[in-house]
Design a protein around this motif. Structure first.
Motif, PDB file in Angstrom:
ATOM      1  N   LEU A  53       0.822  -1.198   0.000  1.00 12.57           N
ATOM      2  CA  LEU A  53       0.000   0.000   0.000  1.00 12.57           C
ATOM      3  C   LEU A  53       0.862   1.256   0.000  1.00 12.57           C
ATOM      4  N   ALA A  54       1.932   1.246   0.800  1.00 10.06           N
ATOM      5  CA  ALA A  54       2.815   2.404   0.834  1.00 10.06           C
ATOM      6  C   ALA A  54       3.453   2.645  -0.539  1.00 10.06           C
ATOM      7  N   GLU A  57       0.837   4.133  -2.743  1.00  5.03           N
ATOM      8  CA  GLU A  57       0.602   5.535  -2.407  1.00  5.03           C
ATOM      9  C   GLU A  57       1.730   6.431  -2.921  1.00  5.03           C
ATOM     10  N   ARG A  58       2.947   5.931  -2.849  1.00  5.19           N
ATOM     11  CA  ARG A  58       4.071   6.721  -3.397  1.00  5.19           C
ATOM     12  C   ARG A  58       3.931   6.893  -4.904  1.00  5.19           C
ATOM     13  N   VAL A  60       1.139   6.829  -6.614  1.00  3.81           N
ATOM     14  CA  VAL A  60       0.036   7.754  -6.858  1.00  3.81           C
ATOM     15  C   VAL A  60       0.489   9.190  -6.632  1.00  3.81           C
ATOM     16  N   ALA A  61       1.281   9.425  -5.600  1.00  2.00           N
ATOM     17  CA  ALA A  61       1.783  10.770  -5.335  1.00  2.00           C
ATOM     18  C   ALA A  61       2.670  11.255  -6.472  1.00  2.00           C
ATOM     19  N   THR A  97      -6.526   9.402  -8.777  1.00  3.68           N
ATOM     20  CA  THR A  97      -7.433   9.466  -7.630  1.00  3.68           C
ATOM     21  C   THR A  97      -8.122   8.128  -7.407  1.00  3.68           C
ATOM     22  N   LEU A 100      -5.691   5.732  -5.841  1.00  7.77           N
ATOM     23  CA  LEU A 100      -5.493   6.040  -4.423  1.00  7.77           C
ATOM     24  C   LEU A 100      -6.675   5.536  -3.590  1.00  7.77           C
ATOM     25  N   GLN A 101      -7.889   5.788  -4.083  1.00  7.84           N
ATOM     26  CA  GLN A 101      -9.066   5.337  -3.350  1.00  7.84           C
ATOM     27  C   GLN A 101      -9.124   3.816  -3.265  1.00  7.84           C
ATOM     28  N   ALA A 103      -6.554   1.751  -3.512  1.00  9.36           N
ATOM     29  CA  ALA A 103      -5.483   1.283  -2.625  1.00  9.36           C
ATOM     30  C   ALA A 103      -5.863   1.490  -1.169  1.00  9.36           C
ATOM     31  N   GLN A 104      -6.468   2.629  -0.868  1.00  9.79           N
ATOM     32  CA  GLN A 104      -6.872   2.897   0.514  1.00  9.79           C
ATOM     33  C   GLN A 104      -7.951   1.918   0.975  1.00  9.79           C
ATOM     34  N   HIS A 107      -6.353  -1.432   1.525  1.00 16.69           N
ATOM     35  CA  HIS A 107      -5.590  -1.382   2.767  1.00 16.69           C
ATOM     36  C   HIS A 107      -6.509  -1.492   3.973  1.00 16.69           C
TER      37      HIS A 107
END
Length: 204
Positions: A53-54, A57-58, A60-61, A97, A100-101, A103-104, A107
């Protein structure tokens, strides 16, 4: 080795020992070792999911920053081009987006599922451990009570034997004293009889 399930823990039966009440200590220890290995595997899986997940997120950022930089750069002036087709829409921000959603959500689902499974396994393991300890304490109490009763019985028997021995010694001593008295009386009577026999002998 397959990981334990909640049904495995609930349905686990331990073999009773042959020569004393209670469960086989080695079998209980092996089962608790399996519970610990299962919990460790669940924790490792949660850590792996957190790492994935991290990384997502990286990524996606990074995509978001790239999209922001591209939007901030001045667009080059170009001659208008007449075209009947509509201009394509940029889908990258929406895609980032959505990733990210997603993945969140993944998680949260994995963490919640892992936490619930871990809590359930820990609760069941604690309940099983408490039951085993309680049964062991009850068995120990019964054993100690039985040993205490047997000790009291042995002490009473020892007291009875001591009384019997003391009474036997007293009676034996009295019997021996009476026997010695009889022997002394008989020994004293023998010389008197011999003297009487010698006095009655006729003279030649």
């Amino acid at each position: 080795m397959a990981l334990l399930t909640a049904e495995d823990i609930l349905n686990k039966k331990f073999a009773a020992t042959k020569f004393r009440e209670g469960y086989d200590v080695e079998e209980v220890d092996d089962f608790l070792d399996e519970v610990v290995r299962t919990l460790s595997a669940v924790q490792e899986e949660n850590e792996e999911l957190r790492s994935k997940l991290a990384a997502a997120e990286r990524r996606v950022a990074e995509l978001s920053r790239s999209d922001a930089a591209a939007a901030a750069a001045p667009a080059p002036v170009a001659a208008p081009v007449v075209s009947s087709a509509p201009a394509p829409k940029t889908a990258e921000p929406e895609s980032a987006t959505g990733m990210l959603q997603l993945a969140q959500k993944l998680h949260d689902d994995y963490v919640r599922s892992g936490q619930e499974e871990g809590d359930r396994l820990i609760s069941e393991a604690k309940a099983e451990g408490s039951r085993i300890v309680r049964e062991a304490e009850e068995t120990s109490h019964r054993t100690l009570s039985q040993l205490e009763q047997e000790r009291s019985l042995l002490e009473r028997k020892i007291d009875e034997l001591r009384l019997f021995e003391r009474d036997y010694r007293t009676r034996l001593k009295s019997f021996l004293q009476n026997l010695l008295g009889d022997l002394d009386a008989r020994g004293s009577a023998l010389p008197a009889r011999n003297n009487q026999a010698q006095g009655s002998t006729p003279q030649l």
